[in-house]
Every structure is written in structure tokens, then in C-alpha cells.
Write a protein that holds these residues in place. Sequence first.
Motif, PDB file in Angstrom:
ATOM      1  N   PHE A 267       3.931  -9.723  10.896  1.00 28.37           N
ATOM      2  CA  PHE A 267       3.970 -10.525   9.738  1.00 28.37           C
ATOM      3  C   PHE A 267       2.644 -11.009   9.200  1.00 28.37           C
ATOM      4  O   PHE A 267       2.313 -10.981   8.145  1.00 28.37           O
ATOM      5  N   GLY A 272       3.051 -10.905   5.101  1.00 31.85           N
ATOM      6  CA  GLY A 272       4.222 -11.125   4.649  1.00 31.85           C
ATOM      7  C   GLY A 272       5.438  -9.995   4.985  1.00 31.85           C
ATOM      8  O   GLY A 272       5.221  -9.002   5.609  1.00 31.85           O
ATOM      9  N   THR A 273       6.198  -9.790   3.833  1.00 33.15           N
ATOM     10  CA  THR A 273       7.267  -8.660   3.787  1.00 33.15           C
ATOM     11  C   THR A 273       7.176  -7.933   2.672  1.00 33.15           C
ATOM     12  O   THR A 273       8.347  -7.307   2.246  1.00 33.15           O
ATOM     13  N   ILE A 283      11.104  -7.533  11.400  1.00 35.81           N
ATOM     14  CA  ILE A 283      10.656  -8.231  10.190  1.00 35.81           C
ATOM     15  C   ILE A 283      11.694  -7.612   9.105  1.00 35.81           C
ATOM     16  O   ILE A 283      12.129  -8.502   8.253  1.00 35.81           O
ATOM     17  N   TYR A 286      14.511 -10.458   9.245  1.00 38.69           N
ATOM     18  CA  TYR A 286      13.905 -11.605   8.625  1.00 38.69           C
ATOM     19  C   TYR A 286      13.839 -11.337   7.084  1.00 38.69           C
ATOM     20  O   TYR A 286      14.092 -12.234   6.375  1.00 38.69           O
TER      21      TYR A 286
END
Length: 328
Positions: A267, A272-273, A283, A286
Motif C-alpha cells: 500500500f 494507494g490502490t 489489497i 481492501y
Amino acid sequence: MTTLTEATGEAAARETPARRRRRADRLPYLLLLPCLAIIGVLLLWPLGQVVMMSFYKLDSVRQLRGDREWPWVGLANYAQILGDPFFRTVLRNTVLFAVANVVLTMILGTLVGLLLNRLGKKMATFVASCVMLAWATPALTGTIVWKWIFDDTSGLVTWLFNKLPDGLSTALFGRSDWTGYGWFNDPLLFFAILTLVVVWHSFPFIAVSVLAGLKSVPSELQEAARVDGAGPWRVFWSVTFPMLRPVFGILVVLSTIWDFKVFTQQFVLAGGTQDRSTFMLSIYSYAEAFSPPPKYGLGSSIAVILTLILLVVTGVYVRMVLRQEDES
């Protein structure tokens, strides 16, 4: 009239050895009850909540708070995830990453453990203390440091590559100016850096655990193997490794669990994603649960699938280790 003392004495006299033995056998379980209760509250209850959420369609915080009814969808979330081609890509990334990291962590940790076992007491203590600094560093802190090292403008790696002669850098890598180069943009390079970060943080635990196991191996057996003409590799493989097989089994299981659910390092390095090409199961769960629009049910189903995979992998490996112990 029978006094209280006499009644107590008679009851103690009537108590059979078998009854006292059963009471003693129950004592360890009674002592474990507080720990089991804490584990149940901190681990099993949240896990049960995640499993329950995976059977509902949850797409708002109001539903989680109970302001709206939870729509039951049964196994629809699992069917949607397992039928998505992207899930197979994520699963492949996760498995390959975990296998590579477990192998590298075990090899590096074992080599460092063997080195520490051959050093003198003071030097081994010093080296082990330095090595354990990586293990003691929080994952978030260590990853931020590594991200700075690979910064595209002022990072140490960028600076070192810029110091290479232009002709050599161009011949080897096709460029001479590395300022602004995105080290985390290419998926393969990103996973290589992520592997470096995870192995750096994980191998000290393996090294110290192997060192502790080596201290229990009788030196007479290793000396006898050397007298018979065995080299260092043969001594380790024929004498040391069989005696440390249970230790290696536990370490492999722990490393597999840790590497399958890597989240913090990825992450932070990915920022981030946004980059879905580098997604792994943690992830991915998430992102599905919290990225707008949130899909808490889908995220929970991915988390449950990850948990089941870890349970299967751990169960298979533990069974293999137990079978080998029985055969030996």
C-alpha cells in the motif's frame, strides 16, 4: 452432630485417585480459559463478522451501522469474485509473490543463522542485534524509508545510478539520466522492490530462530560427519537439516501466512490502490471494500477466500511435516 472439619475430612478420604487425576488433568484447560476468551474476542469475533458480511450486499456505511437492512445475497459475492478473470490475475500475483518471498527469506535467514552460529559470542551478539533492528522496525516505518531510497528525484538508488558513467549506463540500461525514473511504475520492477522490502524485514526472525535451533544440535554428530569426510553442505543436509526439520516447518508456515497477506508494504510503495496490475489478495480486498463506491460484502468475501487458502496451505504443510516425523 458432624462438624464441618470432620465432613471435609470424610469427603477428602472418599475422593479416589482417579478423581484427583481427572481434576489435575482439567487444570491446564482451566488456566487457558482467560487466554482463549481474549483470542475469541480479538480474533474469532471479527472473523465471524467478516464471514457474515460476505453473505450480504453492503454498499454504505449506514448499512454497517444498522440504519438500513442488510440485503441477503447468499453466495452471490463469492460467485462474482471467483467468476471475475481479474481475481485469477490477483491470485496468481499473490501465489508467485508468496513463493518467491518464502524461498528467499528462508535461504537468506538460514545462511545468516549459520553465520551467527560460527561467530564468536561477542561478535554473534553484535551482529544479531544489528540484524534484529530490521525485524524490530515497524513495517510502515521501514517501507517509508525504502520508498525514499527509491525516490525518483532525491533517492539513494537514483543518485547511485546517476553516478554511473554515461556510456556504461546507456549500454546496460538504455539510459544515462535516471532523475524522474518511476521505479514503481513497472509491475515487475515494483514486485522486485516489494520483495526486497519484505525479505529485508522478515529474514532476521528466520535467522535468529535457525540460530536457536542450531544450538540444540549435538556438535558430536557434526564432528563425526566431518571426520567421515563430509563437507559443509553434506553436514548441513545430512545432519543439521533433519534435526531442525520441525523448526523449518514452523518457519515456512509462518512465512507463508505473512507473505500471503502482505498489505502495508504494498500500500505504501504503490501509493494507494490506483495500480491494479500489482494487486494481491489483501489489497484487493481492501480496494473492493473501501474504494468508492464501497462494496463491503465483496471485500469481505475476498478476505474469507484468503483465509481459507491460508488454512488449506497451512493444513497441508503441517500434515506433511507430521507424516515425516512419524516416518522418522
